[in-house]
Design an enzyme around this catalytic site. Structure first.
Site, PDB file in Angstrom:
ATOM      1  CG  HIS A   1       3.612 -64.145 -38.608  1.00 32.80           C
ATOM      2  ND1 HIS A   1       2.389 -64.109 -37.995  1.00 32.80           N
ATOM      3  CD2 HIS A   1       3.403 -64.707 -39.827  1.00 32.80           C
ATOM      4  CE1 HIS A   1       1.470 -64.617 -38.803  1.00 32.80           C
ATOM      5  NE2 HIS A   1       2.054 -64.995 -39.916  1.00 32.80           N
TER       6      HIS A   1
ATOM      7  CG  HIS B   1      -1.205 -63.578 -40.718  1.00 29.03           C
ATOM      8  ND1 HIS B   1      -1.128 -64.939 -40.799  1.00 29.03           N
ATOM      9  CD2 HIS B   1      -2.246 -63.313 -39.894  1.00 29.03           C
ATOM     10  CE1 HIS B   1      -2.087 -65.475 -40.056  1.00 29.03           C
ATOM     11  NE2 HIS B   1      -2.777 -64.514 -39.504  1.00 29.03           N
TER      12      HIS B   1
HETATM   13  C1  LIG Z   1       4.915 -71.438 -43.867  1.00 32.39           C
HETATM   14  C2  LIG Z   1       4.647 -69.955 -43.805  1.00 32.39           C
HETATM   15  C3  LIG Z   1       3.336 -69.490 -43.740  1.00 32.39           C
HETATM   16  C4  LIG Z   1       3.078 -68.127 -43.697  1.00 32.39           C
HETATM   17  N1  LIG Z   1       1.777 -67.698 -43.756  1.00 32.39           N
HETATM   18  C5  LIG Z   1       1.554 -66.368 -43.887  1.00 32.39           C
HETATM   19  C6  LIG Z   1       0.239 -65.901 -44.148  1.00 32.39           C
HETATM   20  O1  LIG Z   1      -0.714 -66.677 -44.292  1.00 32.39           O
HETATM   21  N2  LIG Z   1       0.055 -64.557 -44.263  1.00 32.39           N
HETATM   22  C7  LIG Z   1       1.088 -63.673 -44.114  1.00 32.39           C
HETATM   23  O2  LIG Z   1       0.859 -62.463 -44.180  1.00 32.39           O
HETATM   24  N3  LIG Z   1       2.339 -64.093 -43.862  1.00 32.39           N
HETATM   25  C8  LIG Z   1       2.589 -65.423 -43.789  1.00 32.39           C
HETATM   26  N4  LIG Z   1       3.868 -65.851 -43.601  1.00 32.39           N
HETATM   27  C9  LIG Z   1       4.923 -64.831 -43.401  1.00 32.39           C
HETATM   28  C10 LIG Z   1       5.344 -64.153 -44.690  1.00 32.39           C
HETATM   29  O3  LIG Z   1       5.278 -65.036 -45.782  1.00 32.39           O
HETATM   30  C11 LIG Z   1       6.788 -63.648 -44.516  1.00 32.39           C
HETATM   31  O4  LIG Z   1       6.859 -62.852 -43.355  1.00 32.39           O
HETATM   32  C12 LIG Z   1       7.244 -62.787 -45.690  1.00 32.39           C
HETATM   33  O5  LIG Z   1       6.979 -63.433 -46.918  1.00 32.39           O
HETATM   34  C13 LIG Z   1       8.724 -62.494 -45.562  1.00 32.39           C
HETATM   35  O6  LIG Z   1       9.170 -61.836 -46.733  1.00 32.39           O
HETATM   36  P1  LIG Z   1      10.705 -61.536 -46.945  1.00 32.39           P
HETATM   37  O7  LIG Z   1      10.838 -60.893 -48.247  1.00 32.39           O
HETATM   38  O8  LIG Z   1      11.212 -60.852 -45.721  1.00 32.39           O
HETATM   39  O9  LIG Z   1      11.402 -62.962 -46.932  1.00 32.39           O
HETATM   40  P2  LIG Z   1      11.226 -64.190 -47.941  1.00 32.39           P
HETATM   41  O10 LIG Z   1       9.973 -64.089 -48.726  1.00 32.39           O
HETATM   42  O11 LIG Z   1      11.443 -65.398 -47.106  1.00 32.39           O
HETATM   43  O12 LIG Z   1      12.387 -64.004 -48.971  1.00 32.39           O
HETATM   44  C14 LIG Z   1      13.746 -64.164 -48.687  1.00 32.39           C
HETATM   45  C15 LIG Z   1      14.377 -64.797 -49.908  1.00 32.39           C
HETATM   46  O13 LIG Z   1      15.777 -64.681 -49.808  1.00 32.39           O
HETATM   47  C16 LIG Z   1      16.363 -65.895 -50.232  1.00 32.39           C
HETATM   48  N5  LIG Z   1      17.684 -65.979 -49.617  1.00 32.39           N
HETATM   49  C17 LIG Z   1      17.991 -66.189 -48.320  1.00 32.39           C
HETATM   50  N6  LIG Z   1      19.313 -66.176 -48.130  1.00 32.39           N
HETATM   51  C18 LIG Z   1      19.886 -65.926 -49.346  1.00 32.39           C
HETATM   52  C19 LIG Z   1      21.208 -65.789 -49.792  1.00 32.39           C
HETATM   53  N7  LIG Z   1      22.240 -65.906 -48.962  1.00 32.39           N
HETATM   54  N8  LIG Z   1      21.428 -65.564 -51.111  1.00 32.39           N
HETATM   55  C20 LIG Z   1      20.380 -65.444 -51.975  1.00 32.39           C
HETATM   56  N9  LIG Z   1      19.102 -65.573 -51.587  1.00 32.39           N
HETATM   57  C21 LIG Z   1      18.851 -65.797 -50.287  1.00 32.39           C
HETATM   58  C22 LIG Z   1      15.392 -66.944 -49.782  1.00 32.39           C
HETATM   59  O14 LIG Z   1      15.560 -68.152 -50.490  1.00 32.39           O
HETATM   60  C23 LIG Z   1      14.058 -66.276 -50.046  1.00 32.39           C
HETATM   61  O15 LIG Z   1      13.562 -66.538 -51.326  1.00 32.39           O
HETATM   62  C24 LIG Z   1       4.153 -67.210 -43.658  1.00 32.39           C
HETATM   63  C25 LIG Z   1       5.464 -67.666 -43.723  1.00 32.39           C
HETATM   64  C26 LIG Z   1       5.722 -69.015 -43.821  1.00 32.39           C
HETATM   65  C27 LIG Z   1       7.144 -69.486 -43.920  1.00 32.39           C
END
Ligand SMILES: Cc1cc2nc3c(=O)[nH]c(=O)nc-3n(C[C@H](O)[C@H](O)[C@H](O)COP(=O)(O)OP(=O)(O)OC[C@H]3O[C@@H](n4cnc5c(N)ncnc54)[C@H](O)[C@@H]3O)c2cc1C
Ligand SMILES: *[C@@H]1O[C@H](CO)[C@@H](O)[C@H](O)[C@H]1NC(C)=O
Ligand SMILES: *[C@@H]1O[C@H](CO)[C@@H](O)[C@H](O)[C@H]1NC(C)=O
Ligand SMILES: *[C@@H]1O[C@H](CO)[C@@H](O)[C@H](O)[C@H]1NC(C)=O
Ligand SMILES: *[C@@H]1O[C@H](CO)[C@@H](O)[C@H](O)[C@H]1NC(C)=O
Ligand SMILES: *[C@@H]1O[C@H](CO)[C@@H](O)[C@H](O)[C@H]1NC(C)=O
Ligand SMILES: *[C@@H]1O[C@H](CO)[C@@H](O)[C@H](O)[C@H]1NC(C)=O
Ligand SMILES: *[C@@H]1O[C@H](CO)[C@@H](O)[C@H](O)[C@H]1NC(C)=O
Ligand SMILES: *[C@@H]1O[C@H](CO)[C@@H](O)[C@H](O)[C@H]1NC(C)=O
Ligand SMILES: *[C@@H]1O[C@H](CO)[C@@H](O)[C@H](O)[C@H]1NC(C)=O
Ligand SMILES: *[C@@H]1O[C@H](CO)[C@@H](O)[C@H](O)[C@H]1NC(C)=O
Ligand SMILES: *[C@@H]1O[C@H](CO)[C@@H](O)[C@H](O)[C@H]1NC(C)=O
Ligand SMILES: *[C@@H]1O[C@H](CO)[C@@H](O)[C@H](O)[C@H]1NC(C)=O
Length: 696
Positions: free
Chosen positions: A571, A614
């Site tokens: 997280h 989470h």
């Molecule tokens: C293994 C794991 C288990 C988890 N379990 C839970 C859970 O059970 N419950 C919960 O609430 N949260 C959980 N989380 C946390 C939650 O999933 C994340 O906090 C949340 O999804 C983050 O969302 P985001 O949009 O910030 O990032 P992300 O969903 O990570 O999206 C970022 C995206 O940007 C892309 N990207 C990165 N750099 C570039 C670039 N330079 N150019 C183009 N694309 C790029 C990446 O490939 C990715 O697809 C978990 C996370 C993980 C990794």
């Protein structure tokens, strides 16, 4: 290093890559320019794409990872997050932290999703055990839909002072955004009874794109959870989803109860959309940098976005007509800014990247939840033993919907009883002592203090959870575990770059346990985890503690074990923190990056303080608020509530949305005659609904 404009070589390369597709159909080519370019098609990125394109604006999402279609069954099946994990696939960035001096110098694995849908589609636990030999950490799993607390969100808003737009980050406004993103379905009577599940439907959304529900299978031990917790003084939660984050509960999970599949940003915000000619999503497009118009040095306009589909060999470029929105996550968003020359002067000069806009807060203030797990052997079936010992239910759909969901948030009274005032004083007295020494910037240090002070003097003594406890039933060993995870770390780390090549991974330094208060608090949590397992009814079915076991008894033994074993709860937040600029903030309350005229960040990285939750639900909240803010800015008179949930799938043009798998087949056929350079790239455009029809 060149900073402005494209080199001739790059222009030609971009022309080649994109130009090749024109022969086939105009619809297979992305445009030269878009109103909004969203960087990252992860959890937040697909929300922004769907909401912003419900308009006359043109929108492009660029995602580093693939479309994930070849892994779709494993993504969709909840139990596969343990038993057929995506951890070892290309869908995981598979980052590691820098060496952690206060955790035995370990480089700790940090998975992150790299696929349309991002981290919310990519969850695992089982392979964690194999990779680290740490059975404990296998408790950490996916699909939990928990929410942050009212006091935390209000504290966030207070940190913004009278900043324009701060009203969007009050609890009331954020709570509405959380509800807007979800559709809640209660469990069946049988599951509710066996699992001891309670809920308050009026806290939940009814029409949002993401399903919040419960698995269709549970265990008596899930039902035992709250009873054992009550016996050690942790009440059953009464209003966990209405902002009162304390007590024990069975949490909701992002499961679609119509077929027991994972509900995530792709199924909620991309697949059901009708054809929109103004919206393109390009997978396998890694953004390497933003290019700025250099007519002014204090308010730079991003004029184009560069990306690569072949690991940096060729660079393509797309023009920006209105804005760039970074949604690349807590690791990716600061990295894109840094590689573009926006960030701390010292970091950029050490990495060999020319400074474009000095912004000392980029990558700073990183906060992460750190966790560990106590394990026991058991005389009952677990989700893990059913899988690994081929139990009768192994192939049943209801069993395959099971993921762990019993949790508890323990607040400071639960941890420290009557000593809470004493602890608060100690935390505040320690603030200067543990100021991160990796920056000398006064603003970043002021931000560290503002976050620390809020955590110590507002959040610590609020009723909000400080430690999360989690019931864990899916280990490969067949054992049962109980994890403890620190929710409000006082140690702040950072994300930085160590290279000028945007293909190189950034350095991740969460700075775990740099402030000893963090290990002390996690110590209280892990002792409590052991106590839950030693309390009836939970203890009735636990036969022997297998990790850490009887050799760990004293506080010093526990702390040593934590330094050797503790790992991320996945997280990370706050690396592009929403704070005043003079506190090392990166974005203002409208998510605009300081010093840039048309760049925002909207993902888990902007949350300024670690939340006792989470992060998935909160990230939907951030992305929904961001969409509202942006649409209000450009279309002040338009309705900002585009409805497109599944009941609204049929399109305005009368075409039925094509199933994604068919779209993919169409894409492969369409690209069959093209240069090999296109073959590995999934060009996931909503136009494929139409292309498919044309091909037929
Ligand atoms: C293994 C794991 C288990 C988890 N379990 C839970 C859970 O059970 N419950 C919960 O609430 N949260 C959980 N989380 C946390 C939650 O999933 C994340 O906090 C949340 O999804 C983050 O969302 P985001 O949009 O910030 O990032 P992300 O969903 O990570 O999206 C970022 C995206 O940007 C892309 N990207 C990165 N750099 C570039 C670039 N330079 N150019 C183009 N694309 C790029 C990446 O490939 C990715 O697809 C978990 C996370 C993980 C990794
Ligand atoms: C702006 O960039 C162009 C090249 O893209 C360069 O020729 C020009 O000198 C730059 N102007 C300033 C003020 O830096
Ligand atoms: C899009 O533009 C058309 C024509 O100008 C207009 O009628 C329509 O209301 C606009 N739609 C939105 C969502 O702004
Ligand atoms: C259920 O939630 C609503 C809305 O948050 C709240 O007003 C109500 O008091 C809650 N009911 C119970 C029984 O907690
Ligand atoms: C802390 O949590 C307990 C339940 O575990 C609850 O009874 C109490 O009211 C909470 N609040 C405070 C300030 O302790
Ligand atoms: C599950 O059901 C939803 C509709 O609620 C549908 O869109 C989705 O494709 C289904 N998933 C699978 C794997 O069948
Ligand atoms: C991509 O490029 C980086 C650095 O330029 C290199 O380390 C890496 O091995 C390359 N990966 C692939 C798959 O070619
Ligand atoms: C920063 O502090 C750590 C201890 O937390 C120490 O090991 C390191 O040497 C210090 N670095 C600098 C640059 O002072
Ligand atoms: C911490 O916050 C309190 C208000 O909650 C304020 O009175 C105090 O001055 C702050 N201390 C520092 C060092 O910022
Ligand atoms: C930074 O890069 C240098 C040179 O490649 C390397 O020696 C060093 O270990 C790197 N530091 C980190 C923290 O990754
Ligand atoms: C598990 O515990 C329950 C009481 O909570 C007890 O009734 C049952 O017999 C136990 N199962 C085994 C196999 O010991
Ligand atoms: C930066 O430029 C944008 C667009 O040109 C303008 O709307 C904004 O007010 C400017 N911001 C500052 C701080 O000057
Ligand atoms: C479907 O769309 C209509 C009109 O756009 C809207 O009023 C309705 O609330 C939507 N239904 C759902 C379930 O989202």
């Amino acid at each position: 290093m060149m900073q402005f404009g494209l080199s001739i070589a790059q222009i030609i390369a971009a022309g080649l890559t994109v130009g090749l597709t024109t022969a086939l159909s105009p619809r297979t080519k992305i445009n030269d320019a878009y109103d909004f370019v969203i960087v990252g098609g992860g959890q937040a990125g697909l929300v922004l794409g769907a909401r912003l394109s419900n308009s006359n604006h043109t929108v492009l999402v660029l995602e580093s990872g693939g479309d994930g279609d070849e892994y779709r069954t494993r993504i969709d099946t909840p139990a596969d997050s343990y038993f057929d994990s995506l951890w070892t696939t290309p869908l995981n960035w598979d980052f590691y932290t820098a060496k952690q001096p206060n955790a035995e110098n370990r480089e700790i694995e940090w998975p992150r999703g790299k696929v349309l849908g991002g981290s919310c589609s990519h969850i695992t636990s089982e392979s964690w055990t194999k990779l680290t030999g740490n059975a404990g950490s296998s408790a950490i799993n996916g699909l939990y839909m928990t929410r942050p607390g009212k006091d935390e969100i209000n504290a966030w808003q207070e940190m913004l002072g009278d900043m324009d737009g701060a009203d969007k980050w009050s609890w009331d406004s954020f709570y509405a955004a959380l509800k807007k993103s979800e559709t809640f379905t209660p469990p069946s009577d049988a599951i509710a009874e066996q699992g001891g599940i309670t809920w308050n439907a009026s806290d939940h959304g009814t029409e949002g794109p993401i399903h919040a529900s419960y698995p269709d299978y549970t265990f008596d031990q899930v039902g035992d959870w709250s009873t054992s917790l009550q016996k050690i003084g942790v009440d059953i939660s009464s209003n966990m989803y209405g902002g009162d984050v304390w007590g024990a509960e069975v949490s909701t999970s992002c499961i679609n109860p119509s077929n027991w599949t994972r509900s995530y940003s792709r199924t909620g915000y991309l697949d059901p959309l009708p054809d929109r000619t103004n919206y393109d999503v390009l997978a396998n497009a890694h953004v390497t940098r933003l290019v700025f118009d250099n007519s002014t040095s204090t308010n730079l306009t991003a004029s184009s976005v560069e990306y690569t589909s072949d690991n940096g060999t060729t660079i393509s470029s797309v023009k920006v007509k209105k804005e760039v929105i970074l949604a690349s996550g807590s690791v990716g968003s600061p990295a894109v800014l840094l590689y573009s020359g926006v960030g701390p002067k010292d970091v950029l000069s050490d990495a060999g990247v020319d400074l474009v806009s000095e912004l000392p807060g980029v990558g700073q203030h990183l906060q992460d939840h750190i966790s560990a797990t106590v394990m026991w052997s058991t005389n009952v079936d677990t989700a893990g033993s059913i899988w690994y010992e081929d139990g009768a239910d192994k192939t049943k759909t209801n069993y395959l919907s099971y993921i762990d969901d019993a949790i508890a948030y323990v607040n400071s009274t639960g941890l420290y009883g009557s000593k809470v005032d004493e602890y608060e004083k100690k935390f505040l007295a320690d603030m200067d002592k543990y100021t991160p020494n990796t920056t000398s910037d006064d603003g970043v240090i002021a931000g560290y203090k503002a976050i620390y002070n809020t955590t110590a003097s507002k959040i610590f003594q609020s009723p909000m959870g400080q430690i999360e406890l989690l019931f864990m039933n899916s280990d490969a060993s067949g054992d049962i575990g109980i994890s403890a995870a620190l929710q409000h770390p006082f140690s702040h780390g950072r994300i930085y770059i160590n290279s000028s090549n945007p293909i190189d991974y950034p350095v991740i330094d969460p700075n775990y346990f740099a402030n000893p208060s963090d290990i002390e608090m996690l110590l209280e949590g892990i002792k409590m985890a052991r106590k839950v397992g030693e309390t009836t009814p939970m203890s009735n079915n636990l036969t022997k503690e297998t990790a850490p076991g009887s050799s760990v008894q004293t506080d010093d033994e526990w702390k040593q074990w934590l330094r050797e074993q503790a790992s991320t709860e996945f997280h990370p937040s706050s690396s592009c923190a929403m704070l005043p600029k003079d506190q090392g903030g990166v974005v203002d309350a409208k998510l605009r990056v300081y010093g840039l005229a048309n760049v925002r960040v909207a993902d888990a990285s902007i949350v300024p303080i670690a939340l006792s939750s989470h992060l998935m639900a909160s990230t939907y909240g951030v992305a929904e608020q961001a969409s509202t803010i942006i649409l209000e800015h450009y279309d002040p008179s338009s309705s900002t509530d585009p409805a497109f949930s599944e009941s609204n799938v049929t399109t305005t043009t009368g075409t039925t949305a094509t199933p994604k798998s068919d779209k993919k087949n169409a894409a492969i056929t369409a690209f069959g005659g093209l240069s090999n350079s296109w073959m590995p790239y999934a060009f996931v455009s909503l136009h494929f609904g139409i292309i498919f029809n044309i091909l037929l």
